[in-house]
Design an enzyme around this catalytic site. Structure first.
Site, short mmCIF file in Angstrom:
data_model
loop_
_atom_site.label_atom_id
_atom_site.label_comp_id
_atom_site.label_asym_id
_atom_site.label_seq_id
_atom_site.Cartn_x
_atom_site.Cartn_y
_atom_site.Cartn_z
N TYR A 144 4.66 -58.68 -9.42
CA TYR A 144 4.12 -57.20 -9.85
C TYR A 144 3.41 -57.77 -11.20
CZ TYR A 144 3.09 -52.56 -10.69
OH TYR A 144 2.95 -51.60 -11.78
N GLN A 208 18.29 -51.41 -24.21
CA GLN A 208 16.50 -51.89 -24.29
C GLN A 208 15.40 -50.15 -24.11
OE1 GLN A 208 19.16 -51.99 -21.67
NE2 GLN A 208 18.29 -51.92 -19.72
N PRO A 271 11.64 -55.73 -19.63
CA PRO A 271 11.65 -56.00 -20.91
C PRO A 271 12.06 -55.95 -22.01
CG PRO A 271 9.88 -55.65 -19.35
CD PRO A 271 11.22 -55.57 -18.21
P1 NAD Z 1 4.27 -45.12 -5.60
O1 NAD Z 1 4.96 -46.18 -5.07
O2 NAD Z 1 4.77 -43.56 -5.68
O3 NAD Z 1 2.98 -45.08 -4.94
C1 NAD Z 1 1.72 -46.21 -4.66
C2 NAD Z 1 1.65 -45.98 -3.47
O4 NAD Z 1 0.88 -46.98 -2.84
C3 NAD Z 1 2.38 -45.18 -2.58
O5 NAD Z 1 1.53 -44.19 -1.57
C4 NAD Z 1 1.80 -46.40 -1.33
O6 NAD Z 1 2.49 -45.85 0.39
C5 NAD Z 1 0.62 -47.25 -1.81
N1 NAD Z 1 0.12 -48.14 -1.16
C6 NAD Z 1 1.20 -49.76 -1.65
N2 NAD Z 1 1.19 -50.51 -1.01
C7 NAD Z 1 -0.36 -50.63 -0.24
C8 NAD Z 1 -1.49 -50.96 1.01
N3 NAD Z 1 -1.59 -51.42 0.75
N4 NAD Z 1 -2.31 -49.99 1.23
C9 NAD Z 1 -1.81 -48.71 0.95
N5 NAD Z 1 -1.94 -48.12 0.18
C10 NAD Z 1 -0.71 -48.60 -0.15
O7 NAD Z 1 3.43 -45.55 -7.63
P2 NAD Z 1 3.35 -44.98 -8.79
O8 NAD Z 1 4.14 -44.54 -9.32
O9 NAD Z 1 2.31 -43.12 -7.82
O10 NAD Z 1 2.42 -45.71 -9.13
C11 NAD Z 1 0.93 -45.85 -8.81
C12 NAD Z 1 -0.24 -47.18 -9.88
O11 NAD Z 1 0.40 -46.98 -10.64
C13 NAD Z 1 0.30 -48.15 -8.90
O12 NAD Z 1 -0.84 -49.07 -9.15
C14 NAD Z 1 1.26 -48.58 -9.55
O13 NAD Z 1 1.33 -50.28 -10.02
C15 NAD Z 1 0.78 -48.35 -11.16
N6 NAD Z 1 1.63 -47.55 -11.99
C16 NAD Z 1 2.74 -47.22 -12.09
C17 NAD Z 1 3.15 -46.78 -13.26
C18 NAD Z 1 4.03 -45.58 -13.45
O14 NAD Z 1 5.29 -45.63 -14.36
N7 NAD Z 1 4.15 -44.72 -12.95
C19 NAD Z 1 3.57 -47.19 -14.41
C20 NAD Z 1 2.74 -48.40 -14.25
C21 NAD Z 1 1.72 -48.62 -12.89
N1 UDP Z 2 17.12 -49.36 -15.50
C1 UDP Z 2 19.35 -48.89 -16.23
N2 UDP Z 2 19.64 -48.01 -14.77
C2 UDP Z 2 19.07 -48.02 -13.44
C3 UDP Z 2 17.52 -47.99 -13.47
C4 UDP Z 2 16.90 -48.44 -14.31
O1 UDP Z 2 19.60 -48.88 -16.29
O2 UDP Z 2 19.67 -47.63 -12.54
C5 UDP Z 2 16.64 -49.52 -16.84
C6 UDP Z 2 16.12 -50.94 -16.62
O3 UDP Z 2 16.80 -52.19 -17.01
C7 UDP Z 2 15.08 -50.87 -17.31
C8 UDP Z 2 14.40 -48.99 -18.12
O4 UDP Z 2 15.79 -48.33 -16.92
O5 UDP Z 2 15.45 -51.74 -18.79
C9 UDP Z 2 13.20 -49.01 -17.34
O6 UDP Z 2 13.58 -48.98 -16.19
P1 UDP Z 2 12.74 -49.16 -14.60
O7 UDP Z 2 12.90 -49.27 -13.16
O8 UDP Z 2 12.25 -47.63 -14.52
O9 UDP Z 2 10.94 -49.60 -14.94
P2 UDP Z 2 10.50 -50.43 -16.01
O10 UDP Z 2 10.12 -50.38 -17.22
O11 UDP Z 2 11.44 -51.55 -16.12
O12 UDP Z 2 9.80 -50.93 -15.34
#
Ligand code: NAD
Ligand code: UDP
Length: 311
Positions: A144, A208, A271
């Protein structure tokens, strides 16, 4: 504008689509449902909304004018890093290349959803955009982290070589309604466990930290960034940092649950710290998060309660 949103049926993509439609834009959502849900977009009743079921790691064919491509498609939960490692690498690399190619062909702007994971297990806290990160490329999370780092590099190359008008948002942990209860990320996991009266699974000793942003704040930051002329990365996240043990205790209190806490092994390369330095977002976008953790939790818990009743 007519805006293509990849990942449009996911948690953030569906909220973004709602906001873009509310602002009067046309949205073409593209998703293959690998982690998204039809139910996230079923409520949309607008002739300015189109949906295409498609894997964006394959060539993306969109007819007609496109003004912006917003590329959110990617599985995002750490449990998916083990389940879908190759799909994650493909959508970060090939999907980003296809989405950039679409933007170039349509003379459109390009917006990429990057992540705080580009900083890996950071050696500085909070993390400014100038920090290059501490990532294990061959670890389980590497698929990722490296996919997103590659996606940023590809985005900047298209900016430099093809003059694409780029936006790069580094998203820090965001939560809210429309996350799937079994998504695996900590918020849906702890809330579902608390609502069912099951023990909350804290990984490691729970020391963490993360900094949780409510989705409304994040989407507002996205929209400001979209309209800005900023081509370089901008962190968007809530600057309030909390340990996972404190989060578990807070969720137990706010849900009124009698759940206990159990400790499970800390995943590889988890992390230890994470908090955004949002000074660029504040200066360039006049943005900062407004929704306090408890207020966001209350709304998210309401949503999960309703989901539990449906399931
Ligand atoms: P999510 O899993 O709900 O949404 C991701 C969407 O992308 C899904 O609907 C999935 O079906 C679609 N998808 C994945 N691969 C695909 C492909 N090859 N073709 C078409 N569609 C595809 O997750 P989210 O939290 O909504 O995340 C959205 C974006 O934001 C992602 O790129 C994620 O990496 C980024 N992001 C989210 C967070 C967060 O905290 N939510 C944090 C950092 C980055
Ligand atoms: N985590 C936890 N219990 C769970 C799921 C996650 O303690 O059942 C912790 C995980 O180890 C991390 C933090 O919660 O330190 C946030 O995890 P998440 O999977 O939401 O996303 P990340 O920030 O690690 O990408």
């Amino acid at each position: 504008m007519r805006i293509v949103v990849t990942g449009g049926s996911g948690f953030l993509g569906s909220h973004l689509s709602d906001r873009l439609l509310a602002e009067g834009h046309h949205v073409v959502a593209v998703d293959n449902f690998i982690t998204g849900r039809k139910s996230n977009i079923e409520h949309i009743d607008s002739d300015r909304f189109e949906f295409i079921e498609h894997d964006v790691s394959e060539f993306i064919d969109i007819k007609g004018q496109v003004d912006f491509v917003m590329h959110l498609a990617s599985p995002a939960s750490p449990i998916d890093f083990e389940r879908f490692p190759i799909q994650i690498l493909k959508v970060g690399a090939l999907g980003t290349h296809n989405a950039l190619g679409l933007a170039k062909a349509k003379s459109a702007g390009f917006f990429i959803a990057s992540t705080s994971e580009v900083y890996g297990d950071p050696l500085v806290n909070p993390q400014p955009e100038s920090y290059w990160g501490n990532v294990n490329p061959v670890g389980i999370r590497g698929v990722y982290d490296e996919a997103k780092r590659y996606a940023e590099a590809m985005t900047m190359a298209y900016h430099r070589i093809h003059s694409i008008d780029t936006r790069i948002v580094r998203i820090f942990n965001t939560y809210g309604p429309r996350m799937r209860p079994k998504d695996g990320r900590v918020m849906p996991t702890f809330i579902s466990q608390a609502l069912r009266g099951e023990p909350l699974t804290v990984f490691g000793e729970g020391q963490q930290t993360r900094s949780f942003c409510y989705y409304e704040d994040l989407i507002d930051g996205f929209y400001r960034l979209l309209l800005s002329g900023e081509n370089y990365p901008v962190n968007i996240g809530n600057a309030n940092e909390i340990s996972m043990l404190e989060l578990a205790q807070t969720i137990i209190r706010v849900t009124g649950s009698n759940s206990t806490i159990v400790y499970k092994p800390l995943p590889q390369d988890d992390p230890r710290l994470r908090r955004p330095d949002i000074s660029r977002a504040t200066r360039i976008l006049e943005w900062e998060a407004k929704v306090a953790l408890e207020a966001g939790l209350i709304k998210t818990i309401e949503y999960f309660k309703a989901e539990e009743e449906v399931v």
